[in-house]
Design an enzyme around this catalytic site. Structure first.
Site, mmCIF file in Angstrom:
data_model
loop_
_atom_site.group_PDB
_atom_site.id
_atom_site.type_symbol
_atom_site.label_atom_id
_atom_site.label_comp_id
_atom_site.label_asym_id
_atom_site.label_seq_id
_atom_site.Cartn_x
_atom_site.Cartn_y
_atom_site.Cartn_z
ATOM 1 N N VAL A 1 13.266 -9.887 1.658
ATOM 2 C CA VAL A 1 14.466 -9.166 2.122
ATOM 3 C C VAL A 1 14.964 -9.657 3.488
ATOM 4 C CG1 VAL A 1 14.020 -7.097 0.746
ATOM 5 C CG2 VAL A 1 13.139 -7.215 3.098
ATOM 6 N N LYS B 1 9.833 -3.551 15.129
ATOM 7 C CA LYS B 1 10.074 -2.174 14.692
ATOM 8 C C LYS B 1 10.957 -1.425 15.694
ATOM 9 C CE LYS B 1 7.683 -1.888 10.778
ATOM 10 N NZ LYS B 1 8.327 -1.590 9.476
ATOM 11 N N ASP C 1 9.781 -6.909 -3.442
ATOM 12 C CA ASP C 1 8.624 -7.331 -2.637
ATOM 13 C C ASP C 1 8.496 -8.843 -2.747
ATOM 14 O OD1 ASP C 1 5.822 -7.596 -1.635
ATOM 15 O OD2 ASP C 1 5.852 -5.415 -1.796
ATOM 16 N N ASN C 2 8.144 -9.510 -1.652
ATOM 17 C CA ASN C 2 7.920 -10.963 -1.751
ATOM 18 C C ASN C 2 6.446 -11.293 -1.973
ATOM 19 O OD1 ASN C 2 6.827 -10.490 0.743
ATOM 20 N ND2 ASN C 2 7.996 -12.056 1.828
ATOM 21 N N LYS D 1 24.842 0.425 3.436
ATOM 22 C CA LYS D 1 26.241 0.661 3.815
ATOM 23 C C LYS D 1 27.180 0.291 2.665
ATOM 24 C CE LYS D 1 29.524 -1.151 7.222
ATOM 25 N NZ LYS D 1 29.854 -2.483 6.670
ATOM 26 N N TYR E 1 5.150 -7.268 15.997
ATOM 27 C CA TYR E 1 5.311 -6.099 15.118
ATOM 28 C C TYR E 1 6.007 -4.976 15.880
ATOM 29 C CZ TYR E 1 3.906 -2.425 11.772
ATOM 30 O OH TYR E 1 3.877 -1.398 10.858
ATOM 31 N N ASN F 1 19.678 -6.611 6.702
ATOM 32 C CA ASN F 1 20.083 -6.760 5.290
ATOM 33 C C ASN F 1 19.977 -5.448 4.519
ATOM 34 O OD1 ASN F 1 20.673 -9.499 5.490
ATOM 35 N ND2 ASN F 1 18.573 -10.125 5.004
ATOM 36 N N PHE G 1 0.837 -1.214 0.000
ATOM 37 C CA PHE G 1 0.000 0.000 0.000
ATOM 38 C C PHE G 1 0.873 1.266 0.000
ATOM 39 C CE2 PHE G 1 -2.287 2.811 3.247
ATOM 40 C CZ PHE G 1 -2.932 3.563 2.282
ATOM 41 N N THR H 1 2.032 -9.730 1.431
ATOM 42 C CA THR H 1 0.863 -8.851 1.591
ATOM 43 C C THR H 1 0.819 -7.796 0.482
ATOM 44 O OG1 THR H 1 2.056 -7.402 3.117
ATOM 45 C CG2 THR H 1 0.707 -9.156 4.094
#
Ligand code: UDP
Length: 313
Positions: free
Chosen positions: A58, A150, A32-33, A106, A146, A100, A12, A36
């Site tokens: 990722v 984060k 994107d995998n 970096k 979640y 990752n 989204f 969702t």
């Protein structure tokens, strides 16, 4: 023109971000995998020579050829029903995925941008929430997967900034809504709109007195890009400070959709925050950003989009 990697770019927020980056002339590598995310969100970009799509998780090593100017890490399940269904993937993309993407930034000498969340404040005791507030999070509750992922991602980002001197940004995103939310996303705005359009009862969890502050996606993306273009390393809240109870939102959606729906009450999910509202002083002062779209206008635009999807299905 910059070359920008967007993880979660078919989601989204990620897909709107890809749109705006391309609009301003940047080149976008979207990863994107599709857990969702949805290819339909970026289908209109397929023929754009400055847009590339890569299906990849990722949480595993990321290989991107050539130079990169910025890595924007937006990959994660973000709706409570999604991260409750995929708790391990949510923890992995917030931890391993952040590691990752930081490593990629970096290696490329790129700026790193973390999509963090108001969920780092948990069920807040400070209201509205300033960035200095440390939060009230239950690490072992169902939402902890979640929230803690984060929070870890923020800590990891600051460590790369301090230890490696990486140029980093952290945005704390508050409830955002708009076109491209999945009709079955499970979040309150999309649920209520779908229910109102179908004439079904609107499912208010608990007594509906809990509050949220809803930001229209165009405003949110404008804020994110202003932060990306700044040199602010500490977290910045980007959200709409206009606060509504869930019961108020239900009434507004019924009115705007002109629906015959009623309201039913369902149990409040575990650890559901009782109130949430961003203090956006930092965004205002540092970025000159304020949201512009009022809730009613945003709900109208979102309802029109969801009505189109429902009509086509
Ligand atoms: N909610 C609700 N009915 C629904 C979906 C959600 O009353 O059909 C409530 C939910 O309990 C929460 C608020 O709406 O208090 C916002 O939920 P959402 O899942 O959109 O996002 P959150 O802010 O909780 O991450």
């Amino acid at each position: 023109m910059a070359r920008v990697v967007v993880t979660g770019g078919a989601g989204f927020l990620g897909s709107h971000l890809c749109d705006r980056l391309l609009d301003r002339g940047d080149e976008v590598v979207c990863i994107d995998n599709l857990v969702t995310g949805d290819l339909a969100n970026v289908a209109h970009l397929r023929d754009n020579a400055r847009f590339g799509f890569r299906e990849h998780d990722v949480s595993n090593y990321i290989d991107v050829e050539g130079h990169v100017d910025a890595v924007l890490h937006f990959a994660s399940p973000a709706s409570p029903i999604d991260y409750l269904e995929m708790p391990i993937q949510t923890l992995k993309v917030g931890s391993l995925g952040t590691h990752n993407t930081l490593g990629l930034a970096k290696a490329k000498g790129a700026t790193f941008f973390l999509a963090s969340t108001s969920e780092v404040y948990g069920d807040p005791h400070e209201h509205p929430q300033q960035e200095t507030y440390w939060g009230n999070v239950n690490p072992v509750g169902p939402r902890g997967v979640y929230d803690e992922a984060k929070r870890f991602a923020e800590a990891m980002t600051m460590a790369y900034h301090r230890y490696h001197g990486l140029d980093t940004r952290i945005v704390r995103i508050f409830n955002t809504y708009g076109p491209r939310m999945r009709p079955n996303d499970g979040r309150v705005v999309s649920n209520f709109i779908v229910q109102a359009l179908r004439g079904d009862d609107l499912t208010v969890y608990g007594d509906g007195s809990q509050s949220r502050s809803f930001c229209f996606v165009d405003d949110e993306i404008r804020g994110l890009l202003a932060l990306l273009d700044s040199d602010e390393h500490d977290p910045v809240n980007i959200g709409n400070p206009h606060e509504f109870t869930v019961a108020e939102l239900a009434a507004i959606v019924i009115e705007i959709v002109d629906s015959s729906s009623s309201i039913v009450h369902r149990p409040l999910p575990v650890d559901d925050p009782t109130q949430r509202c961003p203090d956006i002083s930092r965004a205002r002062d540092l970025l000159g950003w304020t949201p512009e779209v009022q809730l009613r206008e945003g709900i109208e635009r979102t309802a029109a989009h969801i009505a189109g999807i429902l009509a086509a299905s």
